[in-house]
Design an enzyme around this catalytic site. Structure first.
Site, short mmCIF file in Angstrom:
data_model
loop_
_atom_site.label_atom_id
_atom_site.label_comp_id
_atom_site.label_asym_id
_atom_site.label_seq_id
_atom_site.Cartn_x
_atom_site.Cartn_y
_atom_site.Cartn_z
N GLY A 70 9.09 11.84 -45.39
CA GLY A 70 8.97 11.76 -43.88
C GLY A 70 10.47 11.67 -43.44
O GLY A 70 10.52 11.90 -42.04
N ASP B 46 5.44 0.20 -41.70
CA ASP B 46 3.95 0.12 -41.18
C ASP B 46 3.65 -1.65 -41.75
O ASP B 46 4.00 -2.63 -41.22
CB ASP B 46 2.96 0.96 -41.89
N GLU C 8 13.94 4.95 -43.30
CA GLU C 8 12.71 5.03 -43.38
C GLU C 8 12.07 6.01 -42.12
O GLU C 8 12.74 5.96 -40.97
CB GLU C 8 11.75 3.76 -43.40
N ASP C 9 10.99 6.53 -42.20
CA ASP C 9 10.30 7.36 -41.12
C ASP C 9 9.52 6.19 -40.28
O ASP C 9 9.76 6.26 -38.92
CB ASP C 9 9.38 8.48 -41.43
N PHE D 203 -2.25 5.53 -35.80
CA PHE D 203 -1.59 6.52 -36.68
C PHE D 203 -1.01 7.68 -35.84
O PHE D 203 -1.51 8.30 -35.10
CB PHE D 203 -2.89 7.17 -37.42
N VAL D 204 0.21 8.10 -36.32
CA VAL D 204 0.97 8.92 -35.47
C VAL D 204 1.85 9.99 -36.42
O VAL D 204 1.72 9.96 -37.63
CB VAL D 204 2.34 8.29 -34.83
N LYS E 218 5.86 -0.58 -36.66
CA LYS E 218 4.64 -1.31 -36.23
C LYS E 218 4.63 -2.90 -36.36
O LYS E 218 4.22 -3.27 -37.59
CB LYS E 218 3.41 -0.53 -36.99
N ASP F 261 3.63 13.00 -41.34
CA ASP F 261 2.58 14.22 -41.36
C ASP F 261 1.22 13.71 -41.32
O ASP F 261 0.86 12.31 -41.61
CB ASP F 261 2.69 14.77 -42.66
N ARG G 59 4.76 17.39 -39.47
CA ARG G 59 5.98 17.02 -39.66
C ARG G 59 7.02 17.67 -38.80
O ARG G 59 8.15 17.13 -38.41
CB ARG G 59 6.64 16.97 -41.19
P1 5GP Z 1 4.01 0.73 -45.43
O1 5GP Z 1 4.24 0.50 -46.86
O2 5GP Z 1 5.02 0.13 -44.42
O3 5GP Z 1 2.69 0.16 -45.13
O4 5GP Z 1 3.80 2.40 -45.10
C1 5GP Z 1 4.84 2.78 -45.28
C2 5GP Z 1 4.49 4.32 -45.32
O5 5GP Z 1 3.18 4.68 -44.91
C3 5GP Z 1 5.30 5.26 -44.51
O6 5GP Z 1 6.60 5.73 -45.30
C4 5GP Z 1 4.48 6.59 -44.22
O7 5GP Z 1 4.41 7.30 -45.43
C5 5GP Z 1 3.15 5.83 -44.24
N1 5GP Z 1 2.51 5.54 -42.78
C6 5GP Z 1 2.38 4.22 -42.16
N2 5GP Z 1 1.96 4.43 -41.01
C7 5GP Z 1 2.00 5.73 -40.76
C8 5GP Z 1 1.61 6.58 -39.56
O8 5GP Z 1 1.29 6.06 -38.36
N3 5GP Z 1 1.35 8.00 -39.75
C9 5GP Z 1 1.97 8.70 -40.84
N4 5GP Z 1 2.15 9.83 -40.77
N5 5GP Z 1 2.16 7.89 -41.85
C10 5GP Z 1 2.50 6.51 -41.85
#
Ligand code: 5GP
Length: 181
Positions: free
Chosen positions: A48, A106, A102-103, A155-156, A134, A162, A168
């Site tokens: 991402g 979360d 990072e993209d 969710f975006v 977030k 993606d 993407r």
């Molecule tokens: P975390 O480990 O911080 O919960 O999640 C990180 C990963 O979850 C991100 O790198 C991404 O791949 C995915 N992710 C979390 N929220 C979203 C979202 O709203 N949309 C998308 N497409 N991926 C997300």
């Protein structure tokens, strides 16, 4: 395009491209000031972050290098928090100033795991920059140093993010429309 359909889900435009660009420009200015006179190594987390990495780096005014790393951590539309090791990452980062790109952050589980794995390799410093954050979903205590845009817990897709491989390439950020709306 204000509405898109990807696989089984509908999304609506949430943050237009111009606003994303403005936010990335602000983060680029922060990083250019912070690393002036240094030569940081940016580590983009695939898949991402390719979009954020490209948009950010072309706005930096400092010398820098970039490499990418892949981790597996996410399936579907809610974060699982399961992270495996860094895949194929052979870069020597000892003594370097490292910036993880990072993209989206979360729950923060992914970034904390990557941080731990990179710290084991003794960089001089590590900071984190993310396109999206977030705050309401974040469960970790590590500071996210550079955030382009804070978003609610939806969710975006778009700008590198993606839904099962699609979306993407969408400019701007699109937010999921709950079923039936
Ligand atoms: P975390 O480990 O911080 O919960 O999640 C990180 C990963 O979850 C991100 O790198 C991404 O791949 C995915 N992710 C979390 N929220 C979203 C979202 O709203 N949309 C998308 N497409 N991926 C997300």
């Amino acid at each position: 395009m204000s509405r898109v359909h990807l696989h089984d889900l509908d999304f609506e435009l949430f943050i237009p491209e111009a606003e994303v660009n403005e936010a990335v420009t602000r983060v680029a200015a922060e990083l250019s000031a912070k690393y002036a006179g240094k030569r940081p190594l940016f580590v983009g987390v695939l898949n991402g972050s390719f979009f954020f990495a490209a948009e950010l780096l072309k706005r930096l005014t400092i010398e820098c290098e970039i490499t990418f790393v892949k981790v597996a951590s996410y399936h579907g539309t809610s974060s699982t928090g399961k992270v495996t090791d860094l895949i194929g990452f052979n870069e020597r980062i000892e003594g370097r100033d490292v910036v993880i790109l990072e993209d989206i952050v979360d729950t923060g589980n992914t970034i904390v795991h990557i941080l731990d794995l990179l710290r084991d390799r003794h960089p001089a410093s590590i900071s984190i920059a993310t396109l999206l954050f977030k705050p309401d979903a974040y469960k970790q205590h590590v500071a996210i140093d550079h955030v382009a845009i804070r978003i609610p817990n939806d969710f975006v897709v778009g700008s590198g993010l993606d839904h099962n491989g699609l979306g993407r390439n969408l400019p701007g950020i699109y937010r999921i429309i709950p079923n039936g709306q």
